[in-house]
Design a protein around this motif. Structure first.
Motif, PDB file in Angstrom:
ATOM      1  N   GLU A  33       0.719  -1.225   0.078  1.00 59.68           N
ATOM      2  CA  GLU A  33      -0.106   0.127  -0.116  1.00 59.68           C
ATOM      3  C   GLU A  33       1.029   1.125   0.066  1.00 59.68           C
ATOM      4  O   GLU A  33       2.197   1.158   0.446  1.00 59.68           O
ATOM      5  CB  GLU A  33      -0.814   0.057   1.181  1.00 59.68           C
ATOM      6  N   PRO A  34       0.338   2.505  -0.313  1.00 61.32           N
ATOM      7  CA  PRO A  34       1.279   3.736  -0.585  1.00 61.32           C
ATOM      8  C   PRO A  34       1.756   3.942   0.854  1.00 61.32           C
ATOM      9  O   PRO A  34       1.224   3.672   1.956  1.00 61.32           O
ATOM     10  CB  PRO A  34       0.011   4.813  -0.579  1.00 61.32           C
ATOM     11  N   GLY A  35       3.057   4.415   0.714  1.00 57.53           N
ATOM     12  CA  GLY A  35       4.057   4.611   1.875  1.00 57.53           C
ATOM     13  C   GLY A  35       5.263   4.038   1.556  1.00 57.53           C
ATOM     14  O   GLY A  35       5.426   3.964   0.616  1.00 57.53           O
ATOM     15  N   THR A  36       6.115   3.791   2.803  1.00 56.49           N
ATOM     16  CA  THR A  36       7.377   3.387   2.440  1.00 56.49           C
ATOM     17  C   THR A  36       7.436   2.125   1.716  1.00 56.49           C
ATOM     18  O   THR A  36       6.901   1.015   2.335  1.00 56.49           O
ATOM     19  CB  THR A  36       8.086   3.279   3.872  1.00 56.49           C
ATOM     20  N   PRO A  37       8.336   1.916   0.647  1.00 61.07           N
ATOM     21  CA  PRO A  37       8.179   0.517  -0.087  1.00 61.07           C
ATOM     22  C   PRO A  37       8.953  -0.591   1.012  1.00 61.07           C
ATOM     23  O   PRO A  37       9.603  -0.052   1.567  1.00 61.07           O
ATOM     24  CB  PRO A  37       9.022   0.827  -1.157  1.00 61.07           C
ATOM     25  N   VAL A  38       8.515  -1.642   0.732  1.00 58.17           N
ATOM     26  CA  VAL A  38       9.248  -2.865   1.345  1.00 58.17           C
ATOM     27  C   VAL A  38      10.026  -3.720   0.330  1.00 58.17           C
ATOM     28  O   VAL A  38       9.490  -4.094  -0.818  1.00 58.17           O
ATOM     29  CB  VAL A  38       7.815  -3.541   1.882  1.00 58.17           C
ATOM     30  N   GLN A  39      11.340  -3.984   0.729  1.00 56.57           N
ATOM     31  CA  GLN A  39      12.086  -4.563  -0.361  1.00 56.57           C
ATOM     32  C   GLN A  39      11.569  -5.825  -0.650  1.00 56.57           C
ATOM     33  O   GLN A  39      11.488  -6.142  -1.964  1.00 56.57           O
ATOM     34  CB  GLN A  39      13.326  -5.036   0.424  1.00 56.57           C
ATOM     35  N   MET A  40      11.146  -6.880   0.427  1.00 58.58           N
ATOM     36  CA  MET A  40      10.790  -8.126   0.032  1.00 58.58           C
ATOM     37  C   MET A  40       9.471  -8.062  -1.351  1.00 58.58           C
ATOM     38  O   MET A  40       9.691  -8.653  -2.170  1.00 58.58           O
ATOM     39  CB  MET A  40      10.218  -8.931   1.040  1.00 58.58           C
ATOM     40  N   GLU A  41       8.463  -7.240  -0.812  1.00 58.22           N
ATOM     41  CA  GLU A  41       7.362  -7.417  -1.524  1.00 58.22           C
ATOM     42  C   GLU A  41       7.306  -6.499  -2.844  1.00 58.22           C
ATOM     43  O   GLU A  41       6.862  -6.713  -4.051  1.00 58.22           O
ATOM     44  CB  GLU A  41       6.011  -6.854  -0.939  1.00 58.22           C
ATOM     45  N   ASP A  42       7.942  -5.237  -2.854  1.00 58.59           N
ATOM     46  CA  ASP A  42       7.959  -4.414  -3.848  1.00 58.59           C
ATOM     47  C   ASP A  42       9.173  -4.443  -4.990  1.00 58.59           C
ATOM     48  O   ASP A  42       9.142  -4.300  -5.968  1.00 58.59           O
ATOM     49  CB  ASP A  42       7.957  -2.942  -3.419  1.00 58.59           C
ATOM     50  N   PHE A  43      10.670  -4.788  -4.102  1.00 55.22           N
ATOM     51  CA  PHE A  43      11.631  -5.169  -5.157  1.00 55.22           C
ATOM     52  C   PHE A  43      11.967  -6.540  -5.579  1.00 55.22           C
ATOM     53  O   PHE A  43      12.427  -6.692  -6.812  1.00 55.22           O
ATOM     54  CB  PHE A  43      12.849  -4.534  -4.265  1.00 55.22           C
ATOM     55  N   LEU A  44      11.666  -7.477  -4.557  1.00 59.44           N
ATOM     56  CA  LEU A  44      12.208  -8.578  -4.955  1.00 59.44           C
ATOM     57  C   LEU A  44      11.143  -9.663  -5.531  1.00 59.44           C
ATOM     58  O   LEU A  44      10.635 -10.557  -5.224  1.00 59.44           O
ATOM     59  CB  LEU A  44      12.552  -9.495  -3.583  1.00 59.44           C
ATOM     60  N   GLN A  45      10.731  -8.876  -6.772  1.00 57.72           N
ATOM     61  CA  GLN A  45       9.569  -9.587  -7.635  1.00 57.72           C
ATOM     62  C   GLN A  45      10.175 -10.440  -8.561  1.00 57.72           C
ATOM     63  O   GLN A  45      11.176  -9.926  -9.088  1.00 57.72           O
ATOM     64  CB  GLN A  45       8.650  -8.583  -8.039  1.00 57.72           C
ATOM     65  N   LYS A  46       9.442 -11.468  -8.869  1.00 59.78           N
ATOM     66  CA  LYS A  46       9.757 -12.239 -10.119  1.00 59.78           C
ATOM     67  C   LYS A  46       9.916 -11.329 -11.378  1.00 59.78           C
ATOM     68  O   LYS A  46       9.048 -10.415 -11.757  1.00 59.78           O
ATOM     69  CB  LYS A  46       9.058 -13.528 -10.533  1.00 59.78           C
ATOM     70  N   GLY A  47      10.873 -11.670 -12.386  1.00 59.46           N
ATOM     71  CA  GLY A  47      11.010 -10.839 -13.762  1.00 59.46           C
ATOM     72  C   GLY A  47       9.595 -10.938 -14.446  1.00 59.46           C
ATOM     73  O   GLY A  47       9.528  -9.917 -15.183  1.00 59.46           O
ATOM     74  N   ILE A  48       8.890 -11.992 -14.462  1.00 62.51           N
ATOM     75  CA  ILE A  48       7.551 -12.096 -15.086  1.00 62.51           C
ATOM     76  C   ILE A  48       6.646 -10.871 -14.704  1.00 62.51           C
ATOM     77  O   ILE A  48       5.751 -10.476 -15.272  1.00 62.51           O
ATOM     78  CB  ILE A  48       6.851 -13.194 -14.885  1.00 62.51           C
ATOM     79  N   LYS A  49       6.747 -10.221 -13.640  1.00 61.20           N
ATOM     80  CA  LYS A  49       6.179  -9.084 -12.969  1.00 61.20           C
ATOM     81  C   LYS A  49       6.456  -7.636 -13.521  1.00 61.20           C
ATOM     82  O   LYS A  49       5.888  -6.573 -13.299  1.00 61.20           O
ATOM     83  CB  LYS A  49       6.195  -9.079 -11.336  1.00 61.20           C
TER      84      LYS A  49
END
Ligand code: P6P
Length: 338
Positions: free
Chosen positions: A144-160
């Motif tokens: 949700e809007p706010g400070t990004p979270v590494q695991m959920e927001d950055f460590l996404q699979k390339g298909i995303k």
């Protein structure tokens, strides 16, 4: 250039706006920010030689200005361009250990994108006047809007990925990118600072005759890679292939995009995970390759399906013409069969 008026990148972005589902124009503004930053980096890369004459990076030039290392400078230019336009809520860079949160001045935290970037890949080649590049990867944030979270927001699979691309600062400067609807290449006319659509709907030839790997590491390669290299060198069928290795990923990849071929940076006995970074080198290149009809794996698994666990993790990288990557994978699988 002929008197035919080529579409500019700006016009292309506007025309393709409707390709982005539920478009708010934010992704278009993001790509425009990358376009602007690439022109500034292009200017700095092109004068690097003269900068070396008047002052080495890390020293002072004759104007008494501190010479920044070009990759640090490129990093700052892209971060500034992306931050100022409030189109992203976070940036992960090859130059920074942790991701950078883009503080909301207005509604940056409402920005729904994160960017992962290698601001100047191959920068060690600058001193020998070899082409270098910028590689970028764009995701929609998950949290949700706010400070990004590494695991959920950055460590996404390339298909995303929602978009990915590179800038190659070469004999001409080009931006090549995809938003999931094919790959298009734009060439910069430096005299007026405008990118023109020069390579519409790029497709990697299904096969090719170029293999690109640093054979200086041959004795450290897995057996499957050694077997594939020997296959490329055999006088048989359409072989031997030609070996080409620039040592700048963007340049080796771009050549294969146009001529066909395979680029391999495998694991070695010294680097079991290889050298290239999953998030801001392999995933964006894999997205582009697949969008252009090519293939990309770690020798066994599709790169875009790998679940990241760290921002700067490395993976083995086999990428390019689909038939050539498939053949290399066959040698990798055969070599590990009991
Ligand atoms: P090596 C540049 O440092 C880079 O990350 C890629 O651009 C390039 O393809 C690769 O490393 C070259 O590595 O070990 O062959 O010098």
């Amino acid at each position: 250039m002929s008197d035919q008026t080529f579409q500019t990148l700006g016009e292309f972005i506007i025309d393709k706006q409707e390709d982005f589902k539920y478009s708010t124009g934010e992704l278009s503004r993001l790509i425009s920010a990358i376009r602007l930053a690439s022109k500034v980096v292009n200017r700095e890369v092109n004068k690097a030689g003269i900068a070396n004459i008047i002052g080495q990076a890390g020293n002072q030039n004759i104007q008494g200005e501190d010479q920044q290392k070009l990759d640090v400078l490129a990093n700052n230019i892209f971060i500034e361009a992306l931050s100022q336009r409030e189109v992203v809520c976070g940036i992960a860079s090859e130059e920074s250990d942790d991701f950078i949160e883009i503080k909301a001045t207005n509604n940056a935290h409402l920005s729904k994108y994160v960017v992962l970037i290698d601001p100047l890949d191959g920068s060690s080649n600058i001193d020998v006047n070899v082409s270098v590049g910028t590689i970028f990867s764009i995701y929609r944030r998950v949290t949700e809007p706010g400070t990004p979270v590494q695991m959920e927001d950055f460590l996404q699979k390339g298909i995303k990925q929602v978009a990915a691309g590179y800038v190659v600062y070469g004999s001409s400067t080009m931006i090549v990118y995809t938003t999931g609807n094919g790959v298009n290449g734009f060439t910069l006319d430096p005299s007026i600072g405008t990118y023109y659509l020069s390579h519409p709907n790029m497709k990697i030839p299904t096969s090719g005759k170029i293999y690109s790997i640093n054979e200086g590491n041959y004795i450290k390669f897995p057996q499957g890679v050694k077997d594939y290299i020997k296959y490329c060198q055999l006088e048989e069928d359409d072989r031997p292939y030609t070996s080409r290795y620039i040592g700048s990923l963007v340049s080796d990849f771009h050549r294969n995009m146009i001529k066909g071929g395979i680029y391999i940076y495998p694991s070695t006995s010294h680097s079991p995970k290889g050298k290239l970074r999953l998030l801001y080198e392999c995933n964006p290149m894999a997205f582009l390759a697949e969008q252009a009809g090519g293939k990309c794996s770690d020798g066994y698994r599709r790169i875009l399906e790998i679940q990241p666990t760290e921002l700067h993790q490395r993976v083995p990288f086999f990428c390019g013409s689909a038939a050539m990557v498939t053949k290399a994978e066959e040698f990798m699988t055969k070599a590990v069969k009991p």
